[in-house]
Design an enzyme around this catalytic site. Structure first.
Site: not given
Length: 240
Positions: A98, A115, A187
């Site tokens: 996230n 990310h 996830t």
């Protein structure tokens, strides 16, 4: 094997080095959408496609700020969920897919954002300027500009076509290899590089658990067990 509580398979007091891999599912309770499915961002946000690809820069900077900047603003207003706080209370190291910084808001101290972060920004002119900093330093202008050179600035998220930070990947691998309990929350963990973190942890001797509200298919063989339930309930009950 599927079970309903984390405590029955991984009592909190048996583990001293907890590592959690988290995805979009843990932030849904904060009002942030997942990416796939009928209510996912891919369908609901018309700008999502433009906000995902590095080859569209600089023409899609507006979409980047609309999508990722908007997500960060919503996360900041909502604050972390009880699941974020539970991981922080447990002292877990966090590897997150996230970009909302909710783990840091919850108090987690060891967070790897593979990310990137929508709360940070960087200059588009990386070759000659290379500025990076907090997003609130650039959104004071419209459009957002680098405070160092005046060129356009963008959210510091990893787009399709960009390489993940090798230092972050190395740290993530180390955390997975050093833990005694590995959790995948919100996830599936089936997409690289997340897909090799659970196998890394299991090979090093960790007990690996997938926490999933909506299981899709058979349990990934990297995990010992899957807890079927909402992470908000599963993690708070486990810490308690």
């Amino acid at each position: 094997m599927d079970v309903k509580t984390l405590a029955e398979v991984a009592p909190r007091d048996r583990f001293t080095r907890v590592c959690a891999l988290t995805g979009a599912g843990i932030s849904v309770a904060a009002g942030l959408g997942t990416f796939r499915g009928p209510d996912g961002l891919w369908r609901l946000s018309p700008e999502m496609e433009r906000a995902m690809h590095v080859q569209l820069l600089p023409g899609n900077v507006d979409a980047l700020w609309s999508v990722w900047g908007g997500m960060y603003e919503k996360a900041s207003r909502s604050g972390p969920t009880v699941a974020h706080r539970a991981l922080a209370d447990a002292g877990a190291s966090v590897i997150t897919q996230n970009v909302d910084e909710l783990h840091q808001q919850a108090g987690s101290r060891n967070v790897v954002e593979i990310h990137g972060s929508a709360g940070r920004a960087r200059c588009l002119d990386e070759a000659f300027c290379g500025w990076t900093g907090r997003a609130d330093e650039v959104v004071r202008t419209d459009p957002p500009q680098c405070p160092q050179c005046g060129e356009p600035a963008r959210p510091a998220v990893v787009l399709f076509g960009e390489m993940l930070d090798p230092d972050d990947l190395s740290t993530a691998r180390d955390l997975a290899a050093e833990c005694d309990l590995f959790l995948a929350v919100g996830t599936s963990g089936r997409v690289a590089p997340a897909s090799w973190l659970a196998p890394t942890a299991r090979a090093a001797g960790a007990y690996c658990v997938n926490v999933d509200l909506y299981p899709d298919g058979e349990l990934d063989p990297a995990f010992h067990v899957r807890v079927v339930g909402d992470a908000q309930d599963v993690l708070t009950d486990w810490v308690r």
